[in-house]
Design an enzyme around this catalytic site. Sequence first.
Site, PDB file in Angstrom:
ATOM      1  N   HIS A 233       0.848  -1.193   0.000  1.00 29.06           N
ATOM      2  CA  HIS A 233       0.000   0.000   0.000  1.00 29.06           C
ATOM      3  C   HIS A 233       0.878   1.236   0.000  1.00 29.06           C
ATOM      4  CE1 HIS A 233       0.259   1.489   4.329  1.00 29.06           C
ATOM      5  NE2 HIS A 233       1.100   0.482   4.271  1.00 29.06           N
TER       6      HIS A 233
ATOM      7  N   CYS B 123       2.459  11.875  -0.504  1.00 25.53           N
ATOM      8  CA  CYS B 123       2.200  10.457  -0.713  1.00 25.53           C
ATOM      9  C   CYS B 123       3.475   9.695  -0.411  1.00 25.53           C
ATOM     10  CB  CYS B 123       1.768  10.206  -2.159  1.00 25.53           C
ATOM     11  SG  CYS B 123       1.390   8.474  -2.491  1.00 25.53           S
TER      12      CYS B 123
ATOM     13  N   HIS C 120       5.019   0.452  -0.361  1.00 22.84           N
ATOM     14  CA  HIS C 120       5.713  -0.472   0.533  1.00 22.84           C
ATOM     15  C   HIS C 120       4.703  -1.496   1.041  1.00 22.84           C
ATOM     16  CE1 HIS C 120       3.955   2.429   3.330  1.00 22.84           C
ATOM     17  NE2 HIS C 120       4.049   1.496   4.271  1.00 22.84           N
TER      18      HIS C 120
ATOM     19  N   HIS D 136       3.609  -4.458   4.425  1.00 25.04           N
ATOM     20  CA  HIS D 136       3.715  -4.876   5.821  1.00 25.04           C
ATOM     21  C   HIS D 136       3.326  -6.338   5.942  1.00 25.04           C
ATOM     22  CE1 HIS D 136       4.088  -0.805   7.501  1.00 25.04           C
ATOM     23  NE2 HIS D 136       3.157  -0.437   6.626  1.00 25.04           N
TER      24      HIS D 136
ATOM     25  N   HIS E 168      -1.336 -10.837   0.192  1.00 21.94           N
ATOM     26  CA  HIS E 168      -0.583 -10.711  -1.061  1.00 21.94           C
ATOM     27  C   HIS E 168      -1.341  -9.910  -2.107  1.00 21.94           C
ATOM     28  CE1 HIS E 168       1.738 -13.860   0.923  1.00 21.94           C
ATOM     29  NE2 HIS E 168       2.749 -13.345   0.248  1.00 21.94           N
TER      30      HIS E 168
ATOM     31  N   GLU F 182       0.869  -3.396  12.290  1.00 18.85           N
ATOM     32  CA  GLU F 182       1.619  -3.299  11.041  1.00 18.85           C
ATOM     33  C   GLU F 182       3.112  -3.492  11.249  1.00 18.85           C
ATOM     34  OE1 GLU F 182       0.656   0.532   9.379  1.00 18.85           O
ATOM     35  OE2 GLU F 182       2.249   1.513  10.498  1.00 18.85           O
TER      36      GLU F 182
END
Length: 160
Positions: free
Chosen positions: A17, A25, A29, A31, A68, A144
């Site tokens: 995301h 912005c 990346h 998590h 994913h 996260e």
Amino acid sequence: MHSLKVDSGHLNFSAAHFITFAGKCERLHGHNYAVEVQLEGGLTGDGYVYDFVELKRTVKALCDTLDHRFLLPTGNSQFTVTRANGEVEIRVQDRRYVFPERDVLDLPVDNITAEYLAQYMAGELFKTLSGCDNLTSVQVGVEEAPGQAARFRIETGRKG
């Protein structure tokens, strides 16, 4: 009121995301998110709030829908999204991203923050558990990174 919590090692998902904030912005990346669920309510006739095994199965299925994927916040007005030829093009500020459509999951939120993910997941779980008259609240936590988590709680309005 009784409560139960599940947060076993298999209640997780990995997703990509980026977040817009303060007119900026961040970079694309991902998590490895961990999920925790807490239910509160009265006991059923069998003496439990909810079946642990069934709850873990339900939460795992929800995690699997997010796993994913690139998570796209459909409520973010800073994104211009175009879909064509099996691809999703996202433009934000001076950046352009193109993903295979099957890898993108639209989420009805303004941004892909841990706070909004917890809210989204709590809402989805609440819908799934709506027939459980004994439940008084559903809470979801989304971590996260170690030590960084957000939680969202829905009160069912029931007495338990």
